[in-house]
Enzyme design. Structure first.
Site, short mmCIF file in Angstrom:
data_model
loop_
_atom_site.label_atom_id
_atom_site.label_comp_id
_atom_site.label_asym_id
_atom_site.label_seq_id
_atom_site.Cartn_x
_atom_site.Cartn_y
_atom_site.Cartn_z
N ARG A 64 0.84 -1.22 0.00
CA ARG A 64 0.00 0.00 0.00
C ARG A 64 0.86 1.25 0.00
O ARG A 64 0.58 2.20 -0.74
CB ARG A 64 -0.97 0.00 1.19
CG ARG A 64 -2.09 -1.01 1.03
CD ARG A 64 -3.05 -0.95 2.19
NE ARG A 64 -2.33 -1.22 3.44
CZ ARG A 64 -2.70 -0.82 4.65
NH1 ARG A 64 -3.80 -0.11 4.81
NH2 ARG A 64 -2.00 -1.12 5.71
N ASN B 225 -6.49 -2.61 1.96
CA ASN B 225 -6.45 -4.06 2.11
C ASN B 225 -7.88 -4.58 2.19
O ASN B 225 -8.70 -4.01 2.90
CB ASN B 225 -5.71 -4.46 3.40
CG ASN B 225 -4.21 -4.36 3.28
OD1 ASN B 225 -3.65 -4.31 2.20
ND2 ASN B 225 -3.55 -4.33 4.42
#
Length: 95
Positions: free
Chosen positions: A24, A42
């Site tokens: 990320r 996520n």
């Protein structure tokens, strides 16, 4: 860089070993370098969802980066969806 006339929204679902490996953070860094807004999140099933808005050319560059194999972890495949930008994002956030 594109112009306002070719703004788009890319939603990409990235599968593989992409959680807990800095994916990320890496994705957000690439998006910010390209001047995109959106988010990277996520998902409960182990995938990562990337939503990016901006010029189509820059969104395509981000998609290429996601598929490049240079990200942390391991990307097995990426499913993409293109749509009209919502215009609600002001930055690019990790969620």
């Amino acid at each position: 860089m594109g112009d306002e006339n070719d703004m788009t929204r890319l939603t990409a679902w990235v599968a593989g070993r992409v959680q807990g490996v800095g994916f990320r953070w890496w994705t957000r860094s690439r998006a910010l370098e390209l001047g995109l807004v959106g988010s990277v999140t996520n998902l409960a099933d182990g995938r990562v969802e990337v939503v990016a808005e901006g010029p189509k050319d820059d969104c395509e560059l981000l998609l290429s980066a996601l598929r490049s194999g240079s990200s942390p972890g391991r990307v097995d495949h990426v499913v993409e969806h293109w749509s009209t930008p919502s215009g609600t994002f002001t930055s690019f956030d990790e969620r």
